[in-house]
Design an enzyme around this catalytic site. Sequence first.
Site, PDB file in Angstrom:
ATOM      1  N   ARG A  95       0.825  -1.209   0.000  1.00 19.69           N
ATOM      2  CA  ARG A  95       0.000   0.000   0.000  1.00 19.69           C
ATOM      3  C   ARG A  95       0.861   1.261   0.000  1.00 19.69           C
ATOM      4  O   ARG A  95       0.506   2.272  -0.628  1.00 19.69           O
ATOM      5  CB  ARG A  95      -0.928  -0.030   1.206  1.00 19.69           C
ATOM      6  CG  ARG A  95      -2.043   0.999   1.179  1.00 19.69           C
ATOM      7  CD  ARG A  95      -3.158   0.594   2.109  1.00 19.69           C
ATOM      8  NE  ARG A  95      -4.205   1.604   2.144  1.00 19.69           N
ATOM      9  CZ  ARG A  95      -4.385   2.454   3.158  1.00 19.69           C
ATOM     10  NH1 ARG A  95      -3.598   2.406   4.213  1.00 19.69           N
ATOM     11  NH2 ARG A  95      -5.357   3.340   3.123  1.00 19.69           N
ATOM     12  N   HIS A 121       0.349   4.247  -2.701  1.00 23.85           N
ATOM     13  CA  HIS A 121       0.033   5.616  -2.311  1.00 23.85           C
ATOM     14  C   HIS A 121       1.161   6.581  -2.656  1.00 23.85           C
ATOM     15  O   HIS A 121       0.929   7.773  -2.803  1.00 23.85           O
ATOM     16  CB  HIS A 121      -0.295   5.676  -0.819  1.00 23.85           C
ATOM     17  CG  HIS A 121      -1.670   5.184  -0.498  1.00 23.85           C
ATOM     18  ND1 HIS A 121      -2.511   5.830   0.382  1.00 23.85           N
ATOM     19  CD2 HIS A 121      -2.367   4.113  -0.961  1.00 23.85           C
ATOM     20  CE1 HIS A 121      -3.667   5.173   0.445  1.00 23.85           C
ATOM     21  NE2 HIS A 121      -3.594   4.127  -0.355  1.00 23.85           N
ATOM     22  N   ASN A 171      -4.360   8.695   4.083  1.00 22.86           N
ATOM     23  CA  ASN A 171      -3.157   8.148   4.713  1.00 22.86           C
ATOM     24  C   ASN A 171      -3.161   8.237   6.230  1.00 22.86           C
ATOM     25  O   ASN A 171      -2.577   7.381   6.906  1.00 22.86           O
ATOM     26  CB  ASN A 171      -1.917   8.885   4.197  1.00 22.86           C
ATOM     27  CG  ASN A 171      -1.708   8.718   2.713  1.00 22.86           C
ATOM     28  OD1 ASN A 171      -2.185   7.761   2.114  1.00 22.86           O
ATOM     29  ND2 ASN A 171      -0.989   9.651   2.099  1.00 22.86           N
ATOM     30  N   HIS A 228      -5.999  -6.160  -2.845  1.00 24.26           N
ATOM     31  CA  HIS A 228      -6.860  -6.309  -1.679  1.00 24.26           C
ATOM     32  C   HIS A 228      -7.097  -7.773  -1.331  1.00 24.26           C
ATOM     33  O   HIS A 228      -7.925  -8.074  -0.472  1.00 24.26           O
ATOM     34  CB  HIS A 228      -8.181  -5.572  -1.901  1.00 24.26           C
ATOM     35  CG  HIS A 228      -8.044  -4.087  -1.805  1.00 24.26           C
ATOM     36  ND1 HIS A 228      -9.058  -3.197  -2.105  1.00 24.26           N
ATOM     37  CD2 HIS A 228      -6.982  -3.307  -1.440  1.00 24.26           C
ATOM     38  CE1 HIS A 228      -8.637  -1.955  -1.930  1.00 24.26           C
ATOM     39  NE2 HIS A 228      -7.370  -2.005  -1.534  1.00 24.26           N
TER      40      HIS A 228
END
Length: 320
Positions: free
Chosen positions: A62, A66, A94, A194
Site C-alpha cells: 500500500r 500511495h 493516509n 486487496h
Amino acid sequence: MATSPNLIFSFLTQAFLILSLSMADLTPDFYDDICPQALPTIQTLVEAAVGDEPRMGASLVRLHFHDCFVNGCDGSVLLDDTAIMTGEKTAKPNNNSLRGFEVIDDIKSSLNDVCQGNVVSCADILAVAARDSIAALGGSSYDVLLGRRDATSASLDAANANIPAPIFNKSQLLSNFDSQGLSMQDLVVLSGAHTLGFARCTIFRNRIYNDANIDPAYAASLESVCPISGDDDVLVSLDDTPTSVDTDYYQGLIQNRGLLGSDQQLFQGDSSDTDNLVQYYSDNPDNFWSDFGTSMINMGNISPLTGDDGEIRENCRVVN
C-alpha cells in the site's frame, strides 16, 4: 486559429519520446554493479518483517501504491512534515492508516551500510519491498524496474486529490487510473492487491448499512463488529484470506462480498468488461499472479524521477 496537424503530431511525438526515455532510464539491473547486495538485503528484511507480522506485507504494498499515485513514484509519501512543508502522511487517505514506515527506515539504514554509502533511493526501496511482500505471502515474484530518485518535497493536497477513495464508483475509478496512464485491466488487477490486508470500520461502515449491492448475510456479520457509530478502528479483512496472495478477493466480489464499495464496483453482475475480468481472474489464479506483476511494473513507471532530477535521500523521512 486552427491547430496545425503537423504541430499536433510533433507534440505527441515529443510527449511519447519523453515518456519512453523516462521508462528507459529504469532497468532491473540498476544496482548490479553499484551495490549487488541491495536487492537481497531488501528481500531478507521484508521477509523478516512479514514473518513477524504478516499484515505488514499489505502495508508495504500500500505504501508503494500511495506513493506512485501522488506525483509519481518518488518516495514523497515517506517525508515527515517540516516547519515549511506539510507532507502526505496526514492526508485523509493516509492519516492513521498508512504504516510500515519503520520497516522502510530499517531497510534504508541497512542498505547504507551494505552499499557503503547512500546509493539506493527510497522510491526504489518502496517498489522492491512491495514486490518482496507479494512473494513472501505466496504470490509470484516479478522483475522490478529500478533507478528512481527521490522527491525533495511532498504534497498534502495532491494526496487528498489523487488517491482513489473507497466510495468511488466505477466511472471515477476508471478516470482516476486513466489519469495515471493506467488501463481498465490495471485497475482490476491492481485492485487484486486487496487479497491482502484489512480496513477500518470507519472506511466501510457506510457500505454495510446503506449499500444495496452487498450480500445480506455478509453485511449482518460486519454489523456485529462495526456498529452504526463508534468502534471506528475495528479491523476487518478485505477478503477471507488476508495474509495470502490468492484469488479469494475476486470470488468475494462475485458473491457481493466486497468490503469496500469501490471494490464491489468492479463486479456488478452486468457482464461488463470489469465483470468479465473479475470472473477471469477468479477462475485463473496463475494468470492473476502473472498479470499482477505486469500491472505493478506499469504503476511503478508513473512519472519516476531519474538522471539528475530529485536526489537519493540518506534518510527517507527528510530531504538531504
